[in-house]
Design a protein around this motif. Structure first.
Motif, PDB file in Angstrom:
ATOM      1  N   VAL A  97       7.912  -0.773   1.082  1.00  0.00           N
ATOM      2  CA  VAL A  97       6.889  -1.748   1.467  1.00  0.00           C
ATOM      3  C   VAL A  97       7.535  -2.941   2.179  1.00  0.00           C
ATOM      4  O   VAL A  97       7.068  -3.393   3.232  1.00  0.00           O
ATOM      5  CB  VAL A  97       6.104  -2.217   0.218  1.00  0.00           C
ATOM      6  CG1 VAL A  97       5.280  -3.466   0.533  1.00  0.00           C
ATOM      7  CG2 VAL A  97       5.205  -1.096  -0.290  1.00  0.00           C
ATOM      8  N   ASP A 103       2.300   0.269   3.944  1.00  0.00           N
ATOM      9  CA  ASP A 103       1.572  -0.836   3.316  1.00  0.00           C
ATOM     10  C   ASP A 103       1.363  -0.599   1.824  1.00  0.00           C
ATOM     11  O   ASP A 103       1.379  -1.543   1.038  1.00  0.00           O
ATOM     12  CB  ASP A 103       0.196  -1.004   3.973  1.00  0.00           C
ATOM     13  CG  ASP A 103       0.307  -1.530   5.388  1.00  0.00           C
ATOM     14  OD1 ASP A 103       1.250  -2.302   5.657  1.00  0.00           O
ATOM     15  OD2 ASP A 103      -0.537  -1.156   6.221  1.00  0.00           O
ATOM     16  N   ILE A 104       1.103   0.640   1.457  1.00  0.00           N
ATOM     17  CA  ILE A 104       0.829   0.941   0.049  1.00  0.00           C
ATOM     18  C   ILE A 104       1.693   2.135  -0.374  1.00  0.00           C
ATOM     19  O   ILE A 104       1.655   3.192   0.262  1.00  0.00           O
ATOM     20  CB  ILE A 104      -0.665   1.259  -0.191  1.00  0.00           C
ATOM     21  CG1 ILE A 104      -1.521   0.024   0.161  1.00  0.00           C
ATOM     22  CG2 ILE A 104      -0.899   1.665  -1.645  1.00  0.00           C
ATOM     23  CD1 ILE A 104      -3.000   0.208  -0.105  1.00  0.00           C
ATOM     24  N   THR A 221       2.378  -3.010  -2.891  1.00  0.00           N
ATOM     25  CA  THR A 221       1.948  -3.342  -1.530  1.00  0.00           C
ATOM     26  C   THR A 221       2.496  -4.723  -1.169  1.00  0.00           C
ATOM     27  O   THR A 221       3.266  -5.313  -1.927  1.00  0.00           O
ATOM     28  CB  THR A 221       0.409  -3.295  -1.425  1.00  0.00           C
ATOM     29  OG1 THR A 221       0.026  -3.458  -0.058  1.00  0.00           O
ATOM     30  CG2 THR A 221      -0.255  -4.364  -2.262  1.00  0.00           C
ATOM     31  N   THR A 222       2.096  -5.234  -0.021  1.00  0.00           N
ATOM     32  CA  THR A 222       2.562  -6.576   0.357  1.00  0.00           C
ATOM     33  C   THR A 222       1.706  -7.615  -0.371  1.00  0.00           C
ATOM     34  O   THR A 222       0.545  -7.340  -0.721  1.00  0.00           O
ATOM     35  CB  THR A 222       2.409  -6.796   1.873  1.00  0.00           C
ATOM     36  OG1 THR A 222       1.010  -6.779   2.193  1.00  0.00           O
ATOM     37  CG2 THR A 222       3.143  -5.717   2.665  1.00  0.00           C
TER      38      THR A 222
END
Lengths: 393, 137
Positions: A97, A103-104, A221-222
């Motif tokens: 990530v 992203d995930i 995630t972010t």
């Protein structure tokens, strides 16, 4: 060099029951842990872009996870790093990530220790020369030699150090009574622990964790995406991993009263997280209590207690749920057993819930910063993972 | 000739240090010393992890060493079940040589003391197998 601090968030976690799960196979465990995590994060399996899958005993290649969860044609790496495998699996997903390539990501570890190889697979490591493997006994022999030397080095009488071990065992069993997913959920007494049969002198039955099946998972995630998913996401503050070079038994300067790999991992993690006084700044920790001596020495390696003084903190109750730095609030490996690659993620699961304020009867009053620690291997050949977590401001 | 006849369970036949077993059969417990940097190794190693040289020579472990830690195993791992209980020890010899192995059954558990002087000697096991153990010096 930019560290991992505040660059990755946990938005969902899952954890199966740990124990003798004769009615569940490896894939059942993966499904159970992953779908709890999906539900917690409010996502579907199709939202997972990359996955890291930890297993030592029970599954090889990413395809095992792909088929269990029907995660077809996405990148899945299988991670194996012995006792640190769960936390290392998580670490790899976080780096995925943080690198921006996804992203995930899913991090999941699972083991069926009970019906593979009759328990805990001991196809022994090859640290020096395979011809010398008689020394490379099961972990209990490895950690017992530290217990014996610790006793001698600090001038403990056997009965007195056994009482300290027993107090650690009793604490973890007490915490385990409040963990519905634990393998062992009953109180024990100091006398029971002290008088239990010896497995490998000076460690007895209650000084050792159990062997169990289990799985645990995390969705990462972010922080930017996490904010849009939930308010109570948890931030990764540090991820450290060290491996010994295989020399400690050979090197006469090794003292058998500490784990240099753990000291190095903790120092790296504290630097990355910006922690200068761990005893003051960390609110709760899940440490690798494969044996009571490991938890005792780990208090010192992590800087929770001064060298040689951890027993004083045990006697003072510092690491109980009511203490100033509760350790193994869910009962630890002592009560969950140790399905190798699942343990680290199970420990992160507890810290995640403590920091969210969702740890039920085990909930601590103050839980802003939490630490996870795993160590495994043999002397001079340990691998150690330390991870630190915090809440968004 | 290699490690086929070594120990309760032999985990490999081939090794660069297979002469260790030949020496054992001659009544000698041998270690190696790196010819380049002088580091001593037990278990013997032909490759030096300190200076990365691959040039090592054999020397016999003589005299006594001091026991620095031990554990008495009550439940042996696979292949060792029938051996338990037995005591594993780590012993420091002179010049930075540290050796591990089993303690002789002739020494009672209650007589084991950290700091005690022991020597290392070859021992014959059942079925023509060979190993080494520590005995009271």
């Amino acid at each position: 060099m930019e560290g991992i601090r505040d660059r990755v968030a946990i938005v969902g976690m899952g954890c199966t029951q740990f124990g003798e799960l004769w009615d569940k196979n490896h894939r059942d465990l993966l499904v159970d842990a992953a779908y709890e995590a999906f539900e917690d994060a409010g996502i579907e399996p199709k939202d997972i872009q990359m996955a890291w899958y930890g297993s030592r005993e029970s599954g090889f290649t990413g395809a095992q996870l792909a088929s269990a969860l029907k995660l077809e044609y996405i990148p899945i790496s299988r991670v194996e790093n012995f006792c640190a495998g769960g936390t290392d699996t998580f670490r790899n997903a976080c780096y995925g990530v943080a690198s921006g390539v996804c992203d995930i990501a899913l991090a999941i570890g699972a083991e069926k220790c009970k019906d593979h190889f009759g328990g805990f697979n001991m196809d022994i490591l090859e640290p020096f020369d395979r011809s010398m493997t008689e020394w490379d006994g099961p972990p209990v022999n490895q950690f017992a030699q530290l217990a014996t030397r610790y006793m001698y080095h600090y001038g403990w009488k056997y009965e007195d150090l056994k009482r300290i071990f027993a107090m650690i065992d009793v604490k973890n069993h007490h915490n385990g009574t409040m963990s519905p997913k634990a393998q062992f959920r009953r109180e024990i007494t100091v006398e029971q622990a002290m008088n239990a049969p010896i497995i490998s002198y000076p460690l007895g039955l209650f000084d050792a964790c159990g062997v169990s099946d289990g799985s645990a998972a995390a969705i990462v995630t972010t922080p930017e995406i996490a904010k849009s998913m939930r308010k109570d996401y948890i931030l990764v503050k540090a991820l450290a991993l060290t491996n010994g070079g295989g020399q400690a038994v050979l090197q006469p300067e090794y003292d058998f009263i500490h784990f240099p790999e753990a000291v190095a991992a903790a120092q790296h993690a504290y630097k990355e997280a910006g922690i200068t006084n761990p005893r003051q700044e960390i609110d709760c920790a899940e440490v690798h209590d494969c044996f009571a001596i490991t938890e005792l020495i780990t208090y010192e390696d992590l800087g929770f207690s001064p060298r040689g003084k951890a027993a004083e903190d045990v006697e003072a109750g510092s690491f109980t749920l009511e203490g100033d730095l509760p350790v193994n609030t869910d009962g630890g490996l002592k009560c969950f057993g140790h399905p190798l690659s699942a343990s680290g993620l199970r420990m992160i699961y507890e810290i995640y819930h403590q920091l969210q304020g969702k740890a039920g009867p085990r909930q601590l009053k103050k839980a802003d910063v939490g630490l996870v620690h795993n160590i495994g291997g043999i002397c001079g050949f340990f691998n150690c993972a330390v991870a630190i977590f915090g809440r968004p401001d | 000739m290699g490690f086929e006849s070594f120990g309760t369970v032999s985990f490999t036949a081939e090794a660069k240090v297979a002469d260790f077993v030949t020496y054992l059969e001659q009544g000698k417990v041998m270690a190696t010393q790196c010819k380049n940097c002088g580091a001593k190794y037990f278990p013997p190693q032909m490759d030096c992890p300190r200076c990365l040289s691959t040039d090592a020579e054999w020397f016999e472990v003589k005299g006594s060493g001091k026991l620095i830690t031990y554990t008495t195993v009550q439940y042996g791992p696979s292949g060792f079940e029938n051996d338990a209980p037995y005591t594993l020890v780590i012993v420091d010899f002179a010049d930075g040589l540290r050796i591990f192995g089993r303690l002789s059954r002739d020494i009672k558990e209650s007589d084991i003391k950290i700091g005690m002087d022991v020597k290392v000697v070859p021992v014959k096991l059942a079925d023509d197998r060979i190993s080494y153990e520590f005995q009271r010096a």
